[in-house]
Every structure is written in structure tokens, then in C-alpha cells.
Scaffold this motif. Structure first.
Motif, PDB file in Angstrom:
ATOM      1  N   UNK A 104     -66.257 -21.018  24.661  1.00 17.34           N
ATOM      2  CA  UNK A 104     -67.243 -21.019  23.761  1.00 17.34           C
ATOM      3  C   UNK A 104     -66.411 -20.452  22.526  1.00 17.34           C
ATOM      4  N   UNK A 105     -65.789 -21.188  21.672  1.00 14.01           N
ATOM      5  CA  UNK A 105     -64.828 -20.593  20.862  1.00 14.01           C
ATOM      6  C   UNK A 105     -65.099 -20.663  19.445  1.00 14.01           C
ATOM      7  N   UNK A 106     -66.450 -20.658  19.012  1.00 19.10           N
ATOM      8  CA  UNK A 106     -66.702 -20.963  17.547  1.00 19.10           C
ATOM      9  C   UNK A 106     -66.166 -19.847  16.722  1.00 19.10           C
ATOM     10  N   UNK A 107     -66.082 -18.429  17.234  1.00 17.41           N
ATOM     11  CA  UNK A 107     -65.443 -17.292  16.247  1.00 17.41           C
ATOM     12  C   UNK A 107     -63.843 -17.865  16.449  1.00 17.41           C
ATOM     13  N   UNK A 108     -63.222 -18.212  17.503  1.00 17.64           N
ATOM     14  CA  UNK A 108     -61.993 -18.491  17.277  1.00 17.64           C
ATOM     15  C   UNK A 108     -61.689 -19.534  16.259  1.00 17.64           C
TER      16      UNK A 108
ATOM     17  N   UNK B 260     -66.681 -23.081  11.541  1.00 19.92           N
ATOM     18  CA  UNK B 260     -67.674 -22.733  12.289  1.00 19.92           C
ATOM     19  C   UNK B 260     -68.601 -23.968  12.385  1.00 19.92           C
ATOM     20  N   UNK B 261     -68.696 -24.460  13.768  1.00 22.03           N
ATOM     21  CA  UNK B 261     -69.353 -25.382  13.815  1.00 22.03           C
ATOM     22  C   UNK B 261     -69.725 -25.456  15.272  1.00 22.03           C
ATOM     23  N   UNK B 262     -71.262 -25.959  15.265  1.00 15.83           N
ATOM     24  CA  UNK B 262     -71.762 -25.603  16.479  1.00 15.83           C
ATOM     25  C   UNK B 262     -71.473 -26.868  17.811  1.00 15.83           C
ATOM     26  N   UNK B 263     -71.402 -26.220  18.756  1.00 12.95           N
ATOM     27  CA  UNK B 263     -71.314 -27.099  20.043  1.00 12.95           C
ATOM     28  C   UNK B 263     -71.966 -26.679  21.144  1.00 12.95           C
ATOM     29  N   UNK B 264     -72.168 -27.436  22.253  1.00 12.18           N
ATOM     30  CA  UNK B 264     -72.992 -27.046  23.249  1.00 12.18           C
ATOM     31  C   UNK B 264     -72.457 -25.615  24.008  1.00 12.18           C
ATOM     32  N   UNK B 265     -73.346 -24.745  24.529  1.00 11.16           N
ATOM     33  CA  UNK B 265     -72.614 -23.820  25.261  1.00 11.16           C
ATOM     34  C   UNK B 265     -72.351 -24.127  26.697  1.00 11.16           C
TER      35      UNK B 265
ATOM     36  N   UNK C 195     -71.895 -18.041  24.327  1.00 14.12           N
ATOM     37  CA  UNK C 195     -72.653 -17.947  22.865  1.00 14.12           C
ATOM     38  C   UNK C 195     -72.089 -18.812  22.013  1.00 14.12           C
ATOM     39  N   UNK C 196     -72.951 -19.569  21.090  1.00 11.98           N
ATOM     40  CA  UNK C 196     -72.590 -20.448  20.012  1.00 11.98           C
ATOM     41  C   UNK C 196     -72.826 -19.735  18.704  1.00 11.98           C
ATOM     42  N   UNK C 197     -74.122 -19.279  18.481  1.00  9.93           N
ATOM     43  CA  UNK C 197     -74.486 -18.664  17.290  1.00  9.93           C
ATOM     44  C   UNK C 197     -74.295 -17.227  17.277  1.00  9.93           C
ATOM     45  N   UNK C 198     -73.235 -16.564  16.780  1.00 10.30           N
ATOM     46  CA  UNK C 198     -72.871 -15.235  16.879  1.00 10.30           C
ATOM     47  C   UNK C 198     -74.001 -14.495  15.967  1.00 10.30           C
ATOM     48  N   UNK C 199     -74.979 -13.996  16.131  1.00 16.28           N
ATOM     49  CA  UNK C 199     -76.168 -13.566  15.274  1.00 16.28           C
ATOM     50  C   UNK C 199     -75.483 -12.468  14.246  1.00 16.28           C
ATOM     51  N   UNK C 200     -74.804 -11.770  14.712  1.00 17.61           N
ATOM     52  CA  UNK C 200     -74.020 -10.531  13.851  1.00 17.61           C
ATOM     53  C   UNK C 200     -73.430 -11.156  12.822  1.00 17.61           C
TER      54      UNK C 200
ATOM     55  N   UNK D  40     -58.545 -17.739  22.088  1.00 18.43           N
ATOM     56  CA  UNK D  40     -59.410 -18.412  23.066  1.00 18.43           C
ATOM     57  C   UNK D  40     -58.769 -18.531  24.222  1.00 18.43           C
ATOM     58  N   UNK D  41     -59.426 -17.968  25.270  1.00 25.03           N
ATOM     59  CA  UNK D  41     -59.007 -18.087  26.679  1.00 25.03           C
ATOM     60  C   UNK D  41     -59.782 -18.974  27.289  1.00 25.03           C
TER      61      UNK D  41
END
Ligand SMILES: *Cc1c(COP(=O)(O)O)cnc(C)c1O
Length: 466
Positions: free
Chosen positions: A283-287, A295-300, A310-315, A362-363
Motif C-alpha cells: 500500500x505504497x501511496x506515500x512512496x 498520490x493516487x488512490x488504490x484499493x487497500x 492505509x491508502x489515505x494518510x490523514x496526516x 516500498x517493500x
């Protein structure tokens, strides 16, 4: 200190209001109106202090003007005493210029304890000063519920109700919640899924009358006080390795971006931080963001490091606000576009500013197991899957070889026995503080998947005076 919203539409708030409400009324996250900055001389002075005394100096500017600042020394002392390790968060060397800081010696063996142990006490003190009570409610898929319970247990002005899906959390996770023997702790095993639990919590928050009558509150990851408390260990780690006279880099396994944002905050406060490495799983949205401005959403997808699924990193919204030079309207528009299109728009110039400080790796699961095995084979240290991702991300990026790199160890390896045993053939022993887990009495109530049943249960069991 005044607090402003990342979306620019909410009135300024004081520390206590930011603490008690969490989210700003315009849907944004609270940020200090200005970063307190420590001079090199002030940072050097902290080296001579105890952990708690230094922590109080680091956090005090964020509470300036609030009567709670008077309670801080005592509350911080108690909160840090909940670590089973005398050094609170010990630093261990893994290799040349490579370190781990163990943040997992708190009651539930995860880094969230460090901030939540203080947050629970601040919450209680703020409510007591106002003659109010709160009912904390939350849903957990297993991992985060116990840290919230440990933070709220025995707090006079707080009752806590945590919903978990019956039969769908591991036995250790369930027992970490249900064996807590405190009159204000209420575990609800719901006949439903984690999503059902979340839906019920949402429905209760949306019931204005009930919210008012029970003083509903959450202690979730966007609460400013958690970030504030987390800045402490970044400052401490850097001071131990020569700051402010030497720069330090950090590697942080990340999900909601709260932990690594605290490192960013410590840098804004004057700490010489060279680079921040963000570790993620599949789940590599940040990477993808730090690598390619994607920064695009994918399924968790589930992984061996579930706290980062997590897909939406709220902070992340806090960093976005800073990258946009604190333009709340621009941040609100970007967040709205993100929700609408599933992709965050950010111009190349601002993204380059972010990626000159942050690196990311990402690992996937097999690489995570390899990372646990490699570190065990070369150093004898057993790492949990989250920490292993951070350590491997650090080793792969090795930004500047002469700058000490500190990897944040976010969970005790005994919390993830399956992955650790699969990787190394070794099980990490459960620390003494959890040894009682399997012979203690469990307390929980099984309820049907019904908002009304949960509402009634809370009405009946929350205390109306402490
Ligand atoms: C919560 C958690 C994380 C992610 O931290 P964020 O602040 O959400 O980025 C990483 N590792 C562990 C073990 C966690 O519990």
C-alpha cells in the motif's frame, strides 16, 4: 500558542480546544500558528536534562497560554514512566552510522503508546479543569484499540468504548483489550465486520443529541497533541547522536504519516535533520508520491505490516499545508480534488521541495520477510515487520554515508510472531508485562450489529460522575 486549521476556514483555537476536538470545524487539521524554534544553544542545553525534563521544554511552547502547561511536568513524568525501559525509548546501534530507536516499550508494545499515554492524561486534565466528562468511542480491527484503551484506563473524566468485530481479531489482540481491569473500559465484540464497527461509530458521532449528551470524543491519529508528543523522541535521538552540532536522518515506517510528520515538525523547530526516509508496504501511496508525485488512490490490500495498510494518510494534509506555504484555501481545494478525483494535484516545484527532504521505499511481503531475516542474520536483532521495512528502506537509500541514520522501531517483534518466526525460525518472547495475558480474566460484551444496541449499552454503562 494558537492553532489554525489546514483548511483555513475555522476560527483559531487554543491548545485545549485543539486537544479536545481533534478535527477543526472546517474539516481541517490543527497546526500551531507558528513553529517554536530552538537555537543551537537551547538544543545543547537539553542534553544535560533528564528525558522528562527535556520533553517538557520541547513541548511547553505548544501549550503556552494554556493552564494545562502547569500540569505538563507531572503528566509527562507519569506518561513516560509507562515505558518498561528505563531509557524510555532506547537507541541501539545496528551498524556504522545506523541505529534503531525502540519506541515500543509502552503498555501495548507499539510506538502509539508514547504519545497516547500523554494524550490520555492531558485529556483527563483538560476535562477536569472544565468540569466536563468525555466518552471516547472507537472501532478497531485489532491493532489500535489496545493503545487507546491503555491511554484512557483509570482516567477519571473519561469512559472508553472500543468495538471490535467478534472473532475477527487475533487472540493476543483481543486479550490486550479485554484483560484490562478498569471500570471505565468497555469492550464491545460486535456481531459483524470491522466496517460494521466503523459504521456504528460514525452513526453515533452523527447523532448530535447523543454526541452532546455523552460528550463523544475520539483519540485518533490526527490529534495535534499526538504529533507534539512524538517530536520529543526525534529531538532526543538527534541530541544523543551529536545534534545540534551534527545533522541526523530518520527512517520511519509510515501509514497515516503522523509519526514521520513529527520528525518534520522537529526539523521546523530547529533540529538539524538531513533526510527523512518513508517506508511503506504494497500500500505504497506515500512512496509513489515521493518518487513520482503520484498520490493516487488504490484499493487497500492486506500485508504483513497491517498498521501501514492505509491508502489515505490523514496526516499528510499537514505537510501539504506547509508545501503550499500555509495557504488554507489551496490546501482545502487540493484535498477536495483528491476526494473527488482520487488523485492529489501538486505542482512540480512544490513536489521537488518535498522530495529534496523525503525519500521513500516500498517493500512487499517477501521483501519484508527478507529484511527481517537479513537484519537478524547480520546483527542478531529481531525486528517486527513494520520496523524491518523502515530499516531496509534506510539501508537501500543510505542518503549520506556520514550522517547518522535512526530507524524508528514502531512495534515489538513479539506483537507479530507469525512473520518473525517465518523469517527467522525464532520467536521473540513476550515481554514480562504481557505474560499475564493468557491467564487473566477477559471482560467484553457481545452485541448485535445494531446502532441502537450500542447506543443503549453506552448510555447504561458510561459513568456520569468520576
Ligand atoms: C500506526 C503504526 C505505524 C504507522 O504510523 P503512522 O503515524 O500512521 O504513519 C507504523 N508501525 C506501527 C507498528 C504502527 O502501529
Amino acid at each position: 500558542m494558537r492553532y489554525i486549521s489546514t483548511r483555513g476556514q475555522a476560527p483559531e483555537a487554543g491548545f485545549e480546544e485543539a486537544l479536545l476536538t481533534g478535527l477543526a470545524p472546517d474539516g481541517g487539521l490543527y497546526m500551531p500558528a507558528a513553529w517554536p524554534v530552538f537555537s543551537p544553544a537551547e538544543l545543547r542545553d537539553l542534553r544535560a536534562l533528564s528525558w522528562t525534563d527535556a520533553a517538557v521544554r520541547i513541548m511547553r511552547p505548544f501549550m503556552a497560554g494554556s493552564p494545562l502547561a502547569d500540569d505538563l511536568p507531572q503528566l509527562a513524568e507519569q506518561a513516560f514512566a509507562s515505558s518498561a525501559h528505563p531509557a524510555v525509548c532506547p537507541l541501539k546501534q545496528l551498524g556504522p552510522d545506523l541505529w534503531v530507536m525502540e519506541l515500543f516499550h509502552g503498555p501495548t508494545l507499539a510506538f502509539k503508546d508514547v504519545a497516547l499515554q500523554l494524550l490520555g492524561r492531558l485529556f483527563d486534565a483538560a476535562l477536569t479543569r472544565r468540569g466536563r466528562r468525555a466518552t471516547v468511542i472507537g472501532a478497531t480491527s485489532g491493532d489500535t484499540g489496545s493503545a487507546a484503551i491503555a491511554a484512557c484506563r483509570d482516567r477519571q473524566a473519561v469512559d472508553i468504548f472500543i468495538l471490535h468485530p467478534e472473532g475477527r481479531v487475533s487472540e493476543v489482540q483481543r486479550r490486550q483489550m479485554t484483560t484490562v481491569d478498569a471500570a471505565n473500559v468497555h469492550n464491545i465484540a460486535l456481531k459483524g465486520s470491522f466496517d460494521d464497527c466503523q459504521d456504528i461509530v460514525k452513526a453515533l458521532f452523527n447523532d448530535a443529541a447523543f454526541r452532546q449528551e455523552s460528550g463523544l470524543a475520539a483519540v485518533n491519529s490526527i490529534n495535534w497533541a499526538r504529533i507534539m508528543a512524538q517530536t520529543v523522541y526525534y529531538v532526543q535521538a538527534a541530541l544523543q547522536l551529536g545534534a545540534p552540532d551534527r545533522a541526523v536522518s530518520f527512517s520511519v515506517p509510515s501509514g497515516n504519516f503522523g509519526n514521520v510528520f513529527a520528525a518534520w515538525a522537529a526539523r521546523a523547530m530547529g533540529l538539524p535533520v538531513r533526510r527523512l526516509v518513508v517506508g511503506s508496504n504494497r500500500n505504497d501511496i506515500l512512496t509513489r508520491f515521493f518518487d513520482d508525485n503520484d498520490m493516487s488512490l488504490r484499493a487497500v490490500e492486506p500485508s504483513l505490516s497491517p498498521s501501514m495498510d492505509i491508502q489515505i494518510s490523514s496526516n499528510f494534509e499537514r505537510l501539504l499545508f506547509e508545501l503550499l506555504d500555509r495557504d488554507g484555501a489551496a490546501a482545502a481545494a487540493a484535498m477536495q480534488a483528491f476526494r473527488r478525483d482520487g488523485r492529489l494535484p501538486l505542482d512540480g516545484e512544490r513536489w521537488r521541495r518535498a522530495s529534496s527532504l523525503f525519500s521513500a521505499r516500498r517493500l512487499d511481503d517477501p521483501q519484508t520477510l527478507d529484511a527481517i531475516r537479513t537484519v537478524y542474520d547480520t546483527t542478531g536483532e529481531l525486528l517486527d515487520p513494520h520496523t524491518a521495512i523502515g530499516v531496509m528502506a534506510a539501508m537501500q537509500t543510505r542518503p549520506e554515508p556520514d550522517v547518522p541514520l535512526v530507524c524508528m522501531a514502531t512495534a515489538h517483534p513479539a506483537k507479530f510472531p507469525d512473520a518473525v518466526t517465518r523469517a527467522t525460525g525464532q520467536a521473540a518472547p513476550l515481554p514480562p508485562r504481557l505474560a499475564h495475558l493468557f491467564d487473566s480474566q477477559e471482560r467484553m460484551t457481545i452485541l448485535p450489529n445494531s446502532v441502537e444496541a450500542v447506543r443503549q449499552h453506552i448510555r447504561r454503562h458510561r459513568r456520569t460522575e468520576g
